[in-house]
Design a protein around this motif. Structure first.
Motif, PDB file in Angstrom:
ATOM      1  N   VAL A 356      30.613  73.282  18.654  1.00 18.59           N
ATOM      2  CA  VAL A 356      31.585  73.447  19.737  1.00 18.59           C
ATOM      3  C   VAL A 356      31.688  74.908  20.154  1.00 18.59           C
ATOM      4  N   LYS A 357      31.754  75.815  19.189  1.00 19.57           N
ATOM      5  CA  LYS A 357      31.911  77.231  19.542  1.00 19.57           C
ATOM      6  C   LYS A 357      30.681  77.781  20.259  1.00 19.57           C
ATOM      7  N   ASP A 358      29.496  77.224  19.973  1.00 19.47           N
ATOM      8  CA  ASP A 358      28.294  77.654  20.694  1.00 19.47           C
ATOM      9  C   ASP A 358      28.387  77.265  22.166  1.00 19.47           C
ATOM     10  N   GLU A 359      28.941  76.086  22.433  1.00 15.84           N
ATOM     11  CA  GLU A 359      29.140  75.658  23.820  1.00 15.84           C
ATOM     12  C   GLU A 359      30.097  76.606  24.545  1.00 15.84           C
ATOM     13  N   LEU A 360      31.197  76.943  23.880  1.00 13.75           N
ATOM     14  CA  LEU A 360      32.247  77.731  24.517  1.00 13.75           C
ATOM     15  C   LEU A 360      31.811  79.164  24.823  1.00 13.75           C
ATOM     16  N   TYR A 361      30.967  79.726  23.966  1.00 13.58           N
ATOM     17  CA  TYR A 361      30.595  81.134  24.133  1.00 13.58           C
ATOM     18  C   TYR A 361      29.257  81.316  24.843  1.00 13.58           C
ATOM     19  N   LEU A 362      28.701  80.234  25.384  1.00 10.32           N
ATOM     20  CA  LEU A 362      27.425  80.324  26.086  1.00 10.32           C
ATOM     21  C   LEU A 362      27.637  80.955  27.465  1.00 10.32           C
ATOM     22  N   ASN A 363      27.029  82.100  27.701  1.00  8.21           N
ATOM     23  CA  ASN A 363      27.096  82.800  29.001  1.00  8.21           C
ATOM     24  C   ASN A 363      28.529  83.078  29.451  1.00  8.21           C
ATOM     25  N   VAL A 364      29.407  83.345  28.492  1.00  3.95           N
ATOM     26  CA  VAL A 364      30.815  83.525  28.819  1.00  3.95           C
ATOM     27  C   VAL A 364      31.062  84.913  29.408  1.00  3.95           C
ATOM     28  N   LYS A 365      32.045  85.016  30.312  1.00  6.15           N
ATOM     29  CA  LYS A 365      32.385  86.298  30.921  1.00  6.15           C
ATOM     30  C   LYS A 365      33.384  87.080  30.080  1.00  6.15           C
ATOM     31  N   SER A 366      34.374  86.384  29.524  1.00  7.60           N
ATOM     32  CA  SER A 366      35.443  87.059  28.785  1.00  7.60           C
ATOM     33  C   SER A 366      35.767  86.284  27.515  1.00  7.60           C
ATOM     34  N   LYS A 367      35.588  86.917  26.359  1.00  9.91           N
ATOM     35  CA  LYS A 367      35.940  86.270  25.097  1.00  9.91           C
ATOM     36  C   LYS A 367      37.442  86.013  25.006  1.00  9.91           C
ATOM     37  N   SER A 405      35.350  78.529  31.673  1.00  7.14           N
ATOM     38  CA  SER A 405      35.231  79.799  30.946  1.00  7.14           C
ATOM     39  C   SER A 405      34.323  80.780  31.683  1.00  7.14           C
ATOM     40  N   ASN A 406      33.465  80.263  32.575  1.00  7.99           N
ATOM     41  CA  ASN A 406      32.600  81.120  33.390  1.00  7.99           C
ATOM     42  C   ASN A 406      33.305  81.632  34.644  1.00  7.99           C
ATOM     43  N   GLU A 407      34.581  81.263  34.792  1.00 11.02           N
ATOM     44  CA  GLU A 407      35.446  81.754  35.873  1.00 11.02           C
ATOM     45  C   GLU A 407      34.834  81.553  37.264  1.00 11.02           C
ATOM     46  N   PRO A 408      34.547  80.293  37.626  1.00 10.34           N
ATOM     47  CA  PRO A 408      33.965  80.025  38.947  1.00 10.34           C
ATOM     48  C   PRO A 408      34.971  80.256  40.069  1.00 10.34           C
TER      49      PRO A 408
END
Length: 468
Positions: A356-367, A405-408
């Motif tokens: 799950v955490k790998d999905e959430l942090y994939l190409n993320v803009k802001s931790k 999470s990618n802030e579209p």
């Protein structure tokens, strides 16, 4: 009435720690006991991930035959232990419609899909033809239609038809109304009620949209948090559905979020469709269709199952091409990947990482934003789990969190509340509010929904697609 389904001391655990004693093991539920008699219509309800689907999968034999789990106790169908019967014997008595109907479809055409299970049970050909005609009329599906192009709601109709065609006296349906339009939902519930009253079918239905189902059911099995040590869930059984409704029904977002009621005026066109035709086989799904979406607008697309709502989203996101006419976008294809988010109707298509955490942090803009989303969606205890091991509701929350999470700048939401209880829906809207706060430009949201509870909160502009 004689007892048809009986559960004795039933326990379930996904805790596979070696050598752990039973009193130390973490249980989903422990020592459940209940009976369901012929002719009863029962509603299973509870928060997302509470174990409704797990109980259903124990009844129909998916657990432990196809899905591994540690179990104790027994389930009896007409006096026979489920675990002692073969798959073929079980199929004669128990029919199941899964939460994700795509998992049950195996044929290219609707005709073959409906007829195949009846052939397997050796049903007389004359009766098969009669059943086929009745089921096609009930669902509004065409015998020669391709299963690959069906909408989510049409797939649910198809698998319900397949199950009803086999004539099993125990029907187990997991969120069958999730993607169905209002008319189809009411027709299915009326049919299930007739089967339980007139033909003594047992109907066991898991559903979050309780307001639709409560008028039809005889009892409610409510999954609640357990007070027992190392046990997650207990079941409260309500015979008086009116009392249950008054004490437990939380079917509104009122006083939590405000409906979207202000119209924003902006001349910046993000998507423009002009005189578009779109044809699937011989069927013209869109004819001379035009539509504009401007920055900051919040649209909800409505219409009956199969009218083209999801196809319209695919066209706008370049997954499909129009037969004629034009679709233009403010964004280039490269920009779309960064600035346009698309939450699919089926979250399985968007989850592919091992944790799950790998999905959430994939190409993320802001931790920091991811931390906030983990908190809002209460994902803290799931971060090391495989995404596909989650419940359907949990997967939907994860898929939503990953996209935003990618802030579209633009967000397409296809049936975002399917499989979610009211608390999870509130989490979804809280996350959407956080995204609006973070957006450097006005957030544009386009949603598809059959869920009347949330439509006023998703948008203030309505596009209703006609049925051909």
């Amino acid at each position: 009435m004689s007892i048809s389904v009986e559960v004795k001391n039933l326990s379930l655990s996904y805790d596979f720690t070696e050598g752990i004693p039973a009193n130390k093991r973490m249980w989903v539920f422990k020592d459940l006991n209940f009976q369901i008699k012929k002719g009863e219509f029962v509603l299973l309800t509870g928060f997302s991930g509470c174990g409704k689907s797990s109980l259903i999968n124990m009844m129909n034999g998916v657990i432990p035959n196809l899905k591994n789990a540690y179990t104790e106790g027994s389930i009896y169908i007409n006096g026979q232990k489920v675990e002692n019967t073969t798959v073929r014997e079980r199929a004669k008595h128990i029919g199941s419609v899964f939460q994700n109907p795509r998992e049950q479809i195996i044929f290219d055409e609707i005709l073959d899909e409906i007829v195949f299970p009846m052939e397997n049970l050796g049903i007389d050909p004359r009766k098969m033809r009669e059943s086929l005609k009745r089921l096609l009329e009930m669902t509004g599906l065409r015998a020669d239609a391709k299963t690959a192009i069906l909408s989510g709601g049409e797939k649910q109709k198809l698998m319900t038809a397949c199950t009803l065609g086999m004539g099993q006296k125990v029907l187990i349906l997991d969120e069958p109304l999730a993607n169905m339009d209002t008319r189809s939902s009411e027709e299915l519930l009326k049919l299930l009620k007739r089967l339980s009253e007139e033909k003594e079918y047992i109907v066991i239905l898991a559903e979050h949209r309780q307001e639709k189902v409560l008028p039809y059911v005889d009892r409610v099995f409510s999954f609640v948090k357990s007070t027992q040590k190392n046990v997650l869930i207990d079941i409260e059984i309500w015979k008086d559905t009116d009392t249950y409704r008054k004490r437990n029904f939380t079917g509104s977002l009122k006083n939590v979020f405000k409906p979207v009621n202000h119209l924003k005026e902006n001349n910046e066109v993000l998507f423009s469709i002009k005189n578009m035709d779109y044809k699937i086989g011989e069927r013209m799904l869109f004819k001379d269709f035009s539509w504009e979406i401007k920055r900051g607008e919040e649209w909800v697309v409505l219409g009956e199952n199969g009218c083209g709502k999801t196809t319209l989203f695919k066209l706008l996101n370049d997954f499909e091409k129009p037969t004629s006419g034009s679709i233009s976008s403010f964004y280039s294809k490269k920009e779309k990947r960064k600035k346009v988010g698309y939450v699919l109707q089926n979250p399985d298509y968007q989850l592919f990482m091992p944790r799950v955490k790998d999905e959430l942090y994939l190409n993320v803009k802001s931790k920091d934003f991811v931390y906030e989303l983990i908190r809002v969606f209460m994902l803290e205890d799931m971060l090391d789990r495989h995404p596909l091991s989650l419940s359907e509701g949990q997967k939907r929350k994860l898929g939503f969190a990953c996209i935003i999470s990618n802030e579209p700048e633009v967000l397409f939401l296809d049936e975002p509340t399917v499989g979610l209880d009211m608390e999870c829906i509130k989490q979804l809207f809280e996350a959407l509010s956080l995204l609006r706060i973070r957006s450097r430009k006005e957030l544009t949201v386009i949603s598809i929904s059959h869920d009347k509870r949330v439509i006023p909160y998703l948008g203030n502009r309505i596009l209703t697609l006609p049925q051909d």
